[in-house]
Scaffold this motif. Structure first.
Motif, PDB file in Angstrom:
ATOM      1  N   SER A  66       0.803  -1.221   0.000  1.00 47.34           N
ATOM      2  CA  SER A  66       0.000   0.000   0.000  1.00 47.34           C
ATOM      3  C   SER A  66       0.835   1.270   0.000  1.00 47.34           C
ATOM      4  O   SER A  66       0.333   2.349  -0.287  1.00 47.34           O
ATOM      5  CB  SER A  66      -0.904   0.025   1.225  1.00 47.34           C
ATOM      6  N   GLY A  67       2.091   1.164   0.369  1.00 47.23           N
ATOM      7  CA  GLY A  67       2.894   2.364   0.460  1.00 47.23           C
ATOM      8  C   GLY A  67       2.729   3.115   1.772  1.00 47.23           C
ATOM      9  O   GLY A  67       3.328   4.147   1.984  1.00 47.23           O
ATOM     10  N   ARG A  68       1.892   2.584   2.652  1.00 47.95           N
ATOM     11  CA  ARG A  68       1.742   3.220   3.964  1.00 47.95           C
ATOM     12  C   ARG A  68       2.268   2.283   5.050  1.00 47.95           C
ATOM     13  O   ARG A  68       2.015   1.085   5.006  1.00 47.95           O
ATOM     14  CB  ARG A  68       0.274   3.559   4.234  1.00 47.95           C
ATOM     15  N   SER A  69       2.993   2.858   6.015  1.00 52.43           N
ATOM     16  CA  SER A  69       3.627   1.977   7.003  1.00 52.43           C
ATOM     17  C   SER A  69       3.264   2.290   8.444  1.00 52.43           C
ATOM     18  O   SER A  69       3.585   1.551   9.343  1.00 52.43           O
ATOM     19  CB  SER A  69       5.147   2.065   6.870  1.00 52.43           C
ATOM     20  N   LYS A  70       2.610   3.428   8.673  1.00 53.24           N
ATOM     21  CA  LYS A  70       2.297   3.832  10.049  1.00 53.24           C
ATOM     22  C   LYS A  70       3.550   3.982  10.904  1.00 53.24           C
ATOM     23  O   LYS A  70       3.540   3.678  12.094  1.00 53.24           O
ATOM     24  CB  LYS A  70       1.337   2.810  10.688  1.00 53.24           C
ATOM     25  N   VAL A  71       4.607   4.406  10.260  1.00 51.30           N
ATOM     26  CA  VAL A  71       5.830   4.695  10.992  1.00 51.30           C
ATOM     27  C   VAL A  71       6.339   6.053  10.531  1.00 51.30           C
ATOM     28  O   VAL A  71       6.351   6.322   9.330  1.00 51.30           O
ATOM     29  CB  VAL A  71       6.919   3.627  10.731  1.00 51.30           C
ATOM     30  N   VAL A  72       6.709   6.907  11.463  1.00 48.61           N
ATOM     31  CA  VAL A  72       7.347   8.154  11.051  1.00 48.61           C
ATOM     32  C   VAL A  72       8.747   8.222  11.646  1.00 48.61           C
ATOM     33  O   VAL A  72       9.012   7.678  12.717  1.00 48.61           O
ATOM     34  CB  VAL A  72       6.538   9.427  11.428  1.00 48.61           C
ATOM     35  N   GLY A  73       9.630   8.856  10.911  1.00 47.31           N
ATOM     36  CA  GLY A  73      11.011   8.966  11.341  1.00 47.31           C
ATOM     37  C   GLY A  73      11.277  10.315  11.987  1.00 47.31           C
ATOM     38  O   GLY A  73      10.667  11.312  11.619  1.00 47.31           O
ATOM     39  N   VAL A  74      12.155  10.320  12.972  1.00 46.51           N
ATOM     40  CA  VAL A  74      12.533  11.570  13.627  1.00 46.51           C
ATOM     41  C   VAL A  74      14.053  11.669  13.632  1.00 46.51           C
ATOM     42  O   VAL A  74      14.736  10.701  13.966  1.00 46.51           O
ATOM     43  CB  VAL A  74      12.027  11.616  15.080  1.00 46.51           C
ATOM     44  N   ILE A  75      14.566  12.822  13.245  1.00 47.76           N
ATOM     45  CA  ILE A  75      16.009  13.038  13.286  1.00 47.76           C
ATOM     46  C   ILE A  75      16.290  14.241  14.175  1.00 47.76           C
ATOM     47  O   ILE A  75      15.766  15.324  13.942  1.00 47.76           O
ATOM     48  CB  ILE A  75      16.579  13.313  11.881  1.00 47.76           C
ATOM     49  N   VAL A  76      17.077  14.022  15.209  1.00 49.94           N
ATOM     50  CA  VAL A  76      17.460  15.134  16.084  1.00 49.94           C
ATOM     51  C   VAL A  76      18.976  15.142  16.226  1.00 49.94           C
ATOM     52  O   VAL A  76      19.631  14.124  16.020  1.00 49.94           O
ATOM     53  CB  VAL A  76      16.835  14.997  17.499  1.00 49.94           C
ATOM     54  N   PRO A  77      19.522  16.306  16.562  1.00 55.60           N
ATOM     55  CA  PRO A  77      20.973  16.391  16.733  1.00 55.60           C
ATOM     56  C   PRO A  77      21.475  15.431  17.809  1.00 55.60           C
ATOM     57  O   PRO A  77      22.429  14.711  17.607  1.00 55.60           O
ATOM     58  CB  PRO A  77      21.204  17.849  17.147  1.00 55.60           C
ATOM     59  N   ARG A  78      20.813  15.425  18.960  1.00 55.80           N
ATOM     60  CA  ARG A  78      21.203  14.505  20.024  1.00 55.80           C
ATOM     61  C   ARG A  78      19.970  14.091  20.800  1.00 55.80           C
ATOM     62  O   ARG A  78      19.080  14.885  21.062  1.00 55.80           O
ATOM     63  CB  ARG A  78      22.181  15.163  21.001  1.00 55.80           C
ATOM     64  N   LEU A  79      20.014  12.841  21.196  1.00 51.22           N
ATOM     65  CA  LEU A  79      18.877  12.308  21.947  1.00 51.22           C
ATOM     66  C   LEU A  79      18.929  12.671  23.412  1.00 51.22           C
ATOM     67  O   LEU A  79      17.907  12.788  24.080  1.00 51.22           O
ATOM     68  CB  LEU A  79      18.882  10.780  21.859  1.00 51.22           C
ATOM     69  N   ASN A  80      20.129  12.819  23.935  1.00 48.49           N
ATOM     70  CA  ASN A  80      20.252  12.961  25.384  1.00 48.49           C
ATOM     71  C   ASN A  80      20.285  14.411  25.841  1.00 48.49           C
ATOM     72  O   ASN A  80      20.874  14.734  26.854  1.00 48.49           O
ATOM     73  CB  ASN A  80      21.487  12.205  25.872  1.00 48.49           C
ATOM     74  N   HIS A  81      19.666  15.272  25.039  1.00 47.73           N
ATOM     75  CA  HIS A  81      19.517  16.649  25.492  1.00 47.73           C
ATOM     76  C   HIS A  81      18.083  16.826  25.949  1.00 47.73           C
ATOM     77  O   HIS A  81      17.153  16.387  25.277  1.00 47.73           O
ATOM     78  CB  HIS A  81      19.818  17.631  24.359  1.00 47.73           C
ATOM     79  N   GLU A  92       5.858  11.298  20.483  1.00 52.85           N
ATOM     80  CA  GLU A  92       5.483   9.892  20.655  1.00 52.85           C
ATOM     81  C   GLU A  92       4.081   9.808  21.224  1.00 52.85           C
ATOM     82  O   GLU A  92       3.253   9.019  20.769  1.00 52.85           O
ATOM     83  CB  GLU A  92       6.500   9.214  21.582  1.00 52.85           C
ATOM     84  N   ALA A  93       3.834  10.650  22.232  1.00 52.29           N
ATOM     85  CA  ALA A  93       2.525  10.634  22.872  1.00 52.29           C
ATOM     86  C   ALA A  93       1.418  10.904  21.853  1.00 52.29           C
ATOM     87  O   ALA A  93       0.395  10.225  21.813  1.00 52.29           O
ATOM     88  CB  ALA A  93       2.494  11.658  24.007  1.00 52.29           C
ATOM     89  N   LYS A  94       1.667  11.907  21.011  1.00 52.03           N
ATOM     90  CA  LYS A  94       0.660  12.305  20.028  1.00 52.03           C
ATOM     91  C   LYS A  94       0.471  11.240  18.950  1.00 52.03           C
ATOM     92  O   LYS A  94      -0.658  10.863  18.611  1.00 52.03           O
ATOM     93  CB  LYS A  94       1.116  13.615  19.375  1.00 52.03           C
ATOM     94  N   LEU A  95       1.558  10.743  18.417  1.00 51.19           N
ATOM     95  CA  LEU A  95       1.489   9.832  17.274  1.00 51.19           C
ATOM     96  C   LEU A  95       0.973   8.454  17.664  1.00 51.19           C
ATOM     97  O   LEU A  95       0.296   7.785  16.889  1.00 51.19           O
ATOM     98  CB  LEU A  95       2.875   9.707  16.621  1.00 51.19           C
ATOM     99  N   LYS A  96       1.285   8.049  18.883  1.00 49.83           N
ATOM    100  CA  LYS A  96       0.852   6.730  19.323  1.00 49.83           C
ATOM    101  C   LYS A  96      -0.662   6.594  19.239  1.00 49.83           C
ATOM    102  O   LYS A  96      -1.188   5.562  18.848  1.00 49.83           O
ATOM    103  CB  LYS A  96       1.324   6.483  20.754  1.00 49.83           C
ATOM    104  N   ARG A  97      -1.344   7.681  19.564  1.00 54.17           N
ATOM    105  CA  ARG A  97      -2.801   7.644  19.596  1.00 54.17           C
ATOM    106  C   ARG A  97      -3.391   7.422  18.218  1.00 54.17           C
ATOM    107  O   ARG A  97      -4.524   6.988  18.083  1.00 54.17           O
ATOM    108  CB  ARG A  97      -3.343   8.934  20.215  1.00 54.17           C
ATOM    109  N   GLU A  98      -2.614   7.737  17.200  1.00 51.41           N
ATOM    110  CA  GLU A  98      -3.102   7.523  15.835  1.00 51.41           C
ATOM    111  C   GLU A  98      -2.530   6.237  15.243  1.00 51.41           C
ATOM    112  O   GLU A  98      -2.639   6.001  14.046  1.00 51.41           O
ATOM    113  CB  GLU A  98      -2.697   8.708  14.950  1.00 51.41           C
ATOM    114  N   GLY A  99      -1.890   5.449  16.098  1.00 52.94           N
ATOM    115  CA  GLY A  99      -1.390   4.164  15.621  1.00 52.94           C
ATOM    116  C   GLY A  99      -0.028   4.226  14.945  1.00 52.94           C
ATOM    117  O   GLY A  99       0.388   3.275  14.300  1.00 52.94           O
TER     118      GLY A  99
END
Lengths: 344, 344
Positions: A66-81, A92-99
DNA sequence: GGGATTTGAGCAAACGTTTGAATATAAGAT
DNA sequence: ATCTTATATTCAAACGTTTGCTCAAATCCC
């Protein structure tokens, strides 16, 4: 322990459900996705058998077809900031609710790693990408390529206007303005600024806010009082430079809490009393600002809200293909603590 | 703005490469994965054309066919806690080098959300899962199911021994032991303990370390000096309870930096001088511990190392199918600052 | 030089889902 | 009774890889 027969149970598929009900897999697929073409009775049966078999949809297969995966990617400079982990928390909180799930990559403030992350996310067939640029990124071909591939892109916090995407940002101008305005209204007159350079949008805008506040108060901004400083150590050194000759500023606004910490350190060492002799203001509302001595006034950025907003704009793109880019900046709020308020 | 022709370029596939070279897709696939059955000449040609077409492998297709996705799932109680974001930082760094991506979910300390996260990750066809349990998780069927499905699972930090998986943990016993030992060697004799209860392994083990240290010093542990406290507020209240009657402990070991912060607050308010009248020790080396007044002695857990370790154990499972569960706990190191050292 | 072995590459099926087109059945209109 | 229309379902192809099997050509051995 000995004859551990690694028995792996195969995951149930749509075909298993179909066989059990003596129906076609396509019927099952449509029933599960709530197609109006399927009768309620069939839908119920399918739902029942699916639960029975503990059916878990195979997203790889769905995406491939289908071309749809229900996954979105996030790129940040650093995770531990703090800022980014909090923003991701919001997403995550927002997107989880939409599956949706999140695939998270860090660029380590490095252009090449950012490019790698983009490729990797495209390879994982994400439905969309949310990015905050690395400080080294001056070229945006890799991101233009994302757009050309038809994958929705949303920028947040560290953004460029060379890409035609939504940009979710703090009102950094307002943050800088409010901060300096607060210092001025507390009677401080000679405001030093430790800024983050003119390259990254967030720092540039804060500085512009500072200048506007000074102008509005009829004070001419003084380049000699403005230094670039990123880290705690930078803050310490910059404070030393500004204050050593005894003719320095009576308050310092720092574009980051970490540099502000360096300023506090120098002040303590040099026996300059904060806030009575020197007002200090930070930026970001890091966890530690509450417990410094004196506690540090700062600007809160509502990072989780920023993340939630970015997620919600991406969701709009994914569901309505909406192409509107206008988004109100997230308001920043001043947090007034001890370091910027002197007793009268 | 008007006639924005949304031109979406189709991603190049293995078939495109094959056509261009007048070869079979299977040959291209094998060439790309470095199969020994393909000649070097063909491999070079394929690599060249792949770069030319900016080929990005479709992981959904690969996963569907091969069962491998190069994606691992991570479930943590919360993303925006220093400990976890730092651990994930370590994991991401380690896994990226092997070409893996991370899908990250948070359970919000909630059993149901943890189960959802597991389903979601299995649905995304991850190759393996790394988890730190939510504090509410008492039942482990959802995780046993992961194992039964043949998906490698690695636990870290908050773990249960009811599952046959590797467990990557801090040496919490040693952490508690070292902490109390430090207080004792500084001349403190009546040690109060604010612990995190006996349910979660990490807190239980720290408390056991405390008891061992007392025993080794020939001091009988005193239940009246042990209270459960999680938050800053808890810490404040517990300190009040312990210290109010003037016959309290002369030092307090807290199983979290946040509770220690509460203790410091109460001490300041009650005019109890730290460290001369009361020694205080926290746990976790949160960012803020360096800047409290007095600065807070604490135990560092090397969270990024923990994350890296968890990732590396999972990698071993994924590549060698190794089933060894034994892993040395990560050592904790005592960070001695002002709050626990009194001048002689 | 004939048979065995090695090397390189092609063929075709399969993974689990989605989806346009086709079909069967029932109900309604004329 | 015949033709439409609506409803519920099935058929079959497709998505982009991977992989067991087959096959052709080249190399080797005696």
């Amino acid at each position: 322990m000995s004859n551990k027969q690694e028995r792996v149970e195969r995951q149930a598929t749509i075909i298993d459900i179909a066989n059990k009900l003596k129906k076609d897999p396509s019927t099952v697929s449509r029933a599960l996705s709530g197609s109006p073409r399927i009768s309620d009775r069939t839908k119920e049966e399918v739902a029942r058998v699916a639960a029975e078999l503990n059916y878990i949809p195979n997203r790889a297969a769905a995406r491939l077809r289908s071309g749809r995966s229900k996954v979105v990617g996030v790129i940040v400079p650093r995770l531990n900031h703090h800022f980014f982990s909090e923003a991701i928390y919001g997403m995550e909180a927002k997107l989880k609710r939409e599956g949706y799930n999140l695939i998270i990559c860090q660029s380590n403030e490095n252009y090449v790693e950012e490019c790698d992350a983009v490729r990797s996310l495209l390879s994982s067939q994400v439905d969309g990408i949310i990015i905050s640029l690395s400080s080294q990124t001056k070229n945006f071909e890799h991101l233009q390529y994302v757009l050309d591939s038809g994958v929705p892109l949303v920028q947040f916090d560290r953004v460029t206007d060379e890409l035609n995407t939504p940009r979710i940002v703090n009102d950094n101008f307002e943050g800088g303005y409010k901060a300096v305005n607060h210092l001025l209204s507390g009677g401080y007159r000679k405001i030093g600024v430790l800024h983050g350079g003119m390259v990254t949008n967030v720092y540039r805008e804060r500085l512009e806010g500072v200048h506007q506040a000074l102008e509005d108060a009829g004070i001419k901004s003084n380049k000699a009082l403005e230094l670039e400083a990123f880290t705690e150590k930078d803050g310490y050194n910059a404070a030393k430079k500004l204050l050593a000759n005894g003719n320095g500023p009576d308050a310092i606004f720092c574009c980051s809490d970490h540099t502000a910490l360096g300023v506090l350190e120098y002040a303590k060492e040099a026996n300059i009393s904060v806030p009575s002799e020197l007002g200090v203001l930070g930026y970001a509302n890091e966890l530690f600002t509450r417990v410094t001595n004196p506690s540090l006034s700062t600007v809160d950025q509502q990072c989780d809200k920023l993340g939630r907003q970015a997620a919600s704009v991406l969701l709009k793109r994914l569901t309505f293909k909406s192409m509107l880019n206008v988004e109100e900046p997230i308001k920043s709020s001043l947090i007034i603590r001890d370091s910027s308020v002197r007793a009268i």
